[in-house]
Design a protein around this motif. Structure first.
Motif, PDB file in Angstrom:
ATOM      1  N   ILE A 154       2.287   0.101 -15.685  1.00 19.15           N
ATOM      2  CA  ILE A 154       1.801   0.788 -14.777  1.00 19.15           C
ATOM      3  C   ILE A 154       0.119   1.328 -14.666  1.00 19.15           C
ATOM      4  O   ILE A 154      -1.023   1.437 -13.872  1.00 19.15           O
ATOM      5  CB  ILE A 154       2.306   2.084 -13.573  1.00 19.15           C
ATOM      6  N   PHE A 155       0.909   2.592 -15.632  1.00 26.48           N
ATOM      7  CA  PHE A 155      -1.035   2.540 -16.434  1.00 26.48           C
ATOM      8  C   PHE A 155      -1.869   1.550 -16.383  1.00 26.48           C
ATOM      9  O   PHE A 155      -2.806   1.903 -16.597  1.00 26.48           O
ATOM     10  CB  PHE A 155      -0.782   3.273 -17.836  1.00 26.48           C
ATOM     11  N   PHE A 157      -2.347  -1.394 -15.383  1.00 25.36           N
ATOM     12  CA  PHE A 157      -2.773  -1.972 -13.465  1.00 25.36           C
ATOM     13  C   PHE A 157      -3.442  -1.050 -13.561  1.00 25.36           C
ATOM     14  O   PHE A 157      -4.709  -1.870 -13.165  1.00 25.36           O
ATOM     15  CB  PHE A 157      -1.472  -1.655 -12.515  1.00 25.36           C
ATOM     16  N   PHE A 158      -3.653   0.294 -12.959  1.00 23.91           N
ATOM     17  CA  PHE A 158      -4.804   0.901 -12.593  1.00 23.91           C
ATOM     18  C   PHE A 158      -5.748   1.114 -13.731  1.00 23.91           C
ATOM     19  O   PHE A 158      -6.883   0.928 -13.345  1.00 23.91           O
ATOM     20  CB  PHE A 158      -4.491   2.756 -12.857  1.00 23.91           C
ATOM     21  N   PHE A 161      -8.186  -2.148 -13.311  1.00 26.17           N
ATOM     22  CA  PHE A 161      -8.879  -1.631 -11.881  1.00 26.17           C
ATOM     23  C   PHE A 161      -9.905  -0.611 -11.752  1.00 26.17           C
ATOM     24  O   PHE A 161     -10.300  -1.013 -11.055  1.00 26.17           O
ATOM     25  CB  PHE A 161      -7.609  -0.399 -10.585  1.00 26.17           C
ATOM     26  N   TYR A 162      -9.450  -0.083 -12.756  1.00 28.28           N
ATOM     27  CA  TYR A 162     -10.864   0.923 -13.628  1.00 28.28           C
ATOM     28  C   TYR A 162     -11.848  -0.232 -14.174  1.00 28.28           C
ATOM     29  O   TYR A 162     -12.892   0.075 -13.156  1.00 28.28           O
ATOM     30  CB  TYR A 162     -10.733   1.607 -14.264  1.00 28.28           C
ATOM     31  N   PHE A 197      -9.659  -2.092  -3.830  1.00 27.02           N
ATOM     32  CA  PHE A 197      -8.715  -1.854  -5.148  1.00 27.02           C
ATOM     33  C   PHE A 197      -8.004  -2.513  -3.933  1.00 27.02           C
ATOM     34  O   PHE A 197      -7.020  -3.072  -4.495  1.00 27.02           O
ATOM     35  CB  PHE A 197      -7.242  -0.507  -4.000  1.00 27.02           C
ATOM     36  N   TYR A 200      -8.531  -6.415  -5.306  1.00 24.63           N
ATOM     37  CA  TYR A 200      -7.732  -6.247  -6.534  1.00 24.63           C
ATOM     38  C   TYR A 200      -7.008  -6.777  -6.662  1.00 24.63           C
ATOM     39  O   TYR A 200      -6.187  -7.577  -7.404  1.00 24.63           O
ATOM     40  CB  TYR A 200      -7.906  -5.074  -7.527  1.00 24.63           C
TER      41      TYR A 200
END
Length: 239
Positions: A154-155, A157-158, A161-162, A197, A200
């Protein structure tokens, strides 16, 4: 929603479709040729037939050659597709000034008084990648920590996105805004985060991500002209 309709209309024109397809086609051809040579090299490997001289050995040899041929084609095709997407995205990032210029001339006729320098944009992107590299290292370390490693994917994935969000914001904003507006620009607004998002998530769908980057640039260009520069009243109706 008006921006979305405008972006769709602009995207389905010859110029912007060319911006979408040409980089992908060119990069695909390059990687297909490269992996074609790679596959030919693998399939032409000479095996020591004496090592397969035992009973049924010759059949095992042929089965092994067929397996290598199939895996080589599948692996080569997979890498060709993914590398061509990455290569196409790099090309499209260089096309952003052309895309923004075309949108501006077609709809807004906004005159920038002071351009954001290429060197400053590169410095912003360099700092972004430095931060991303540090955060990526932390995420990779988290995979080794019990319990926390449950959330590592999860980290990651985001974190991606960052990088995706900030690269888009720097790339588009540096082409749309003048230097003063760019220095004061705050991308952390709900509207930007929500739309990027969503894009994304769509980009993570196989095949669809091929053609979306140009559309995202078009959409964000309209959004920035109308929200950041308040030139909505100058909009020329698309015909």
């Amino acid at each position: 929603m008006n921006n979305l309709i405008l972006a769709i209309k602009d995207f389905f024109t010859f110029r912007f479709l060319a911006f979408s397809f040409v980089p992908l086609i060119v990069s695909s051809l390059i990687f297909i040729i490269v992996f074609k040579f790679f596959i030919n090299y693998i399939t032409n490997i000479d095996f020591n037939e004496e090592a397969f001289s035992f009973f049924l050995g010759i059949y095992i040899l042929h089965a092994l050659q067929i397996l290598i041929f199939i895996l080589g084609n599948v692996f080569g095709a997979y890498l060709s597709v993914n590398l061509s997407i990455i290569f196409a995205l790099i090309i499209i990032s260089f096309l952003t000034p052309l895309i923004v210029k075309a949108i501006n001339l077609k709809h807004y006729n906004y005159n920038k008084l002071d351009e954001v320098s290429f060197g400053y944009t590169c410095w912003m992107i360099f700092k972004l990648f430095m931060k991303f590299g540090f955060l990526l290292f932390c995420v990779l370390i988290s995979y080794l920590i019990p319990i926390i490693n449950i959330f590592s994917s999860i980290f990651l994935f985001f974190l991606m996105f960052y990088l995706f969000f900030n690269l888009l914001m720097i790339d588009v904003a540096s082409c749309v805004l003048n230097k003063n507006d760019f220095l004061n620009f705050n991308p952390l607004k709900l509207q930007y985060i929500m739309w990027v998002f969503l894009f994304y998530l769509i980009c993570n769908i196989p095949w669809i991500g091929f053609f979306l980057p140009v559309f995202i640039v078009i959409f964000l260009t309209h959004l920035m002209y109308q929200k950041e520069l308040l030139v909505k009243s100058m909009l020329i109706d698309y015909k």
